[in-house]
Design a protein around this motif. Structure first.
Motif, PDB file in Angstrom:
ATOM      1  N   PHE A   1       0.839  -1.188   0.000  1.00 21.12           N
ATOM      2  CA  PHE A   1       0.000   0.000   0.000  1.00 21.12           C
ATOM      3  C   PHE A   1       0.873   1.237   0.000  1.00 21.12           C
ATOM      4  CE2 PHE A   1      -2.650   3.318   1.870  1.00 21.12           C
ATOM      5  CZ  PHE A   1      -3.794   3.178   1.125  1.00 21.12           C
ATOM      6  N   ARG A   2       0.609   2.140  -0.895  1.00 22.60           N
ATOM      7  CA  ARG A   2       1.351   3.391  -0.992  1.00 22.60           C
ATOM      8  C   ARG A   2       0.417   4.514  -0.559  1.00 22.60           C
ATOM      9  NH1 ARG A   2       6.280   4.424  -0.765  1.00 22.60           N
ATOM     10  NH2 ARG A   2       6.789   2.748  -2.174  1.00 22.60           N
ATOM     11  N   GLY A   3       0.544   4.943   0.690  1.00 18.09           N
ATOM     12  CA  GLY A   3      -0.369   5.905   1.295  1.00 18.09           C
ATOM     13  C   GLY A   3      -0.485   7.214   0.553  1.00 18.09           C
ATOM     14  N   VAL A   4       0.637   7.793   0.148  1.00 21.48           N
ATOM     15  CA  VAL A   4       0.599   9.089  -0.523  1.00 21.48           C
ATOM     16  C   VAL A   4      -0.149   8.982  -1.842  1.00 21.48           C
ATOM     17  CG1 VAL A   4       2.034  10.895  -1.543  1.00 21.48           C
ATOM     18  CG2 VAL A   4       2.695   9.878   0.626  1.00 21.48           C
ATOM     19  N   SER A   5       0.002   7.871  -2.565  1.00 21.56           N
ATOM     20  CA  SER A   5      -0.717   7.695  -3.834  1.00 21.56           C
ATOM     21  C   SER A   5      -2.213   7.602  -3.606  1.00 21.56           C
ATOM     22  CB  SER A   5      -0.235   6.423  -4.544  1.00 21.56           C
ATOM     23  OG  SER A   5       1.135   6.522  -4.826  1.00 21.56           O
TER      24      SER A   5
ATOM     25  N   MET B   1      -3.009   2.980   6.929  1.00 20.58           N
ATOM     26  CA  MET B   1      -3.046   1.767   6.103  1.00 20.58           C
ATOM     27  C   MET B   1      -1.634   1.362   5.688  1.00 20.58           C
ATOM     28  SD  MET B   1      -6.460   2.552   3.859  1.00 20.58           S
ATOM     29  CE  MET B   1      -6.421   1.032   2.919  1.00 20.58           C
ATOM     30  N   GLY B   2      -0.792   2.347   5.372  1.00 27.99           N
ATOM     31  CA  GLY B   2       0.606   2.068   5.059  1.00 27.99           C
ATOM     32  C   GLY B   2       1.345   1.449   6.237  1.00 27.99           C
ATOM     33  N   MET B   3       1.046   1.920   7.448  1.00 23.04           N
ATOM     34  CA  MET B   3       1.667   1.355   8.653  1.00 23.04           C
ATOM     35  C   MET B   3       1.289  -0.113   8.814  1.00 23.04           C
ATOM     36  SD  MET B   3       1.289   4.335  11.492  1.00 23.04           S
ATOM     37  CE  MET B   3       0.992   5.965  10.839  1.00 23.04           C
TER      38      MET B   3
END
Length: 191
Positions: free
Chosen positions: A58-62, A76-78
């Protein structure tokens, strides 16, 4: 291999490194290569900590750039880093290496909470400590967590394993004009 003048090493493993040639997820061959490299260093007597990224899951910034609120995306990234930490922990332990996983967010069913003194004690007992969920705070990268955990646990060096072969002025996969730095001083970084 020449013995380095380090006792304790923090190794930052990117999520992308764990996916190998796949578009997402885990590549068992890539994880095997990563584990063999870690074990090779471990067998030379070094104390090792790992910080794991989550970009392969998962790429949070995207996600935040579309319709998702940034804080939710970062959490979610964590959680993605926790999945990767479990994958690395399993891969190391089936190879006979004792590990402890610690998370900056409480998930007591699967691992310990991050506690500096416990982490240091595990290292002293020659266990590899795997730090998950970054700093536990949104808006911070796992690279930031790597530096924070390295300082807290008195590491002598931080090594970063990514799919990029060094330090650039920009992401070389996105910017064909990115400049590669052969040598980079502390002053150059902060200016």
């Amino acid at each position: 291999m020449t013995k380095l003048n380090y006792k304790r090493i923090l190794f930052k493993v990117s999520g992308e490194a764990m996916m190998g040639d796949k578009d997402f997820g885990h590549d068992p061959n890539a994880i095997d290569i990563i584990c063999r490299q870690i074990i090779n260093v471990y067998n030379q007597g070094y104390e090792i900590c790992l910080v794991v990224g989550g970009g392969n899951i998962f790429r949070g910034v995207s996600a935040q750039g579309s319709t998702m609120e940034r804080v939710s995306a970062d959490y979610m990234g964590m959680l993605a880093t926790c999945i990767n930490a479990l994958a690395l922990q399993n891969a190391l332990e089936i190879r006979g290496i004792q590990t402890r996983m610690q998370s900056a967010i409480p998930i007591d069913t699967i691992c310990e909470r991050y506690v500096k003194r416990k982490a240091v004690r595990h290292l002293e007992k020659k266990r590899i400590v795997i730090f998950a969920s970054g700093t536990g705070n949104p808006f911070f990268t796992t690279d930031t967590a790597s530096v924070l955990r390295a300082v807290e646990t008195n590491c002598d060096v931080i090594l970063k394993g990514t799919q990029v072969d060094g330090v650039y002025s920009a992401d070389p996969k996105k910017d064909k004009n990115a400049t590669f730095f052969y040598i980079l001083s502390h002053k150059q970084v902060i200016n």
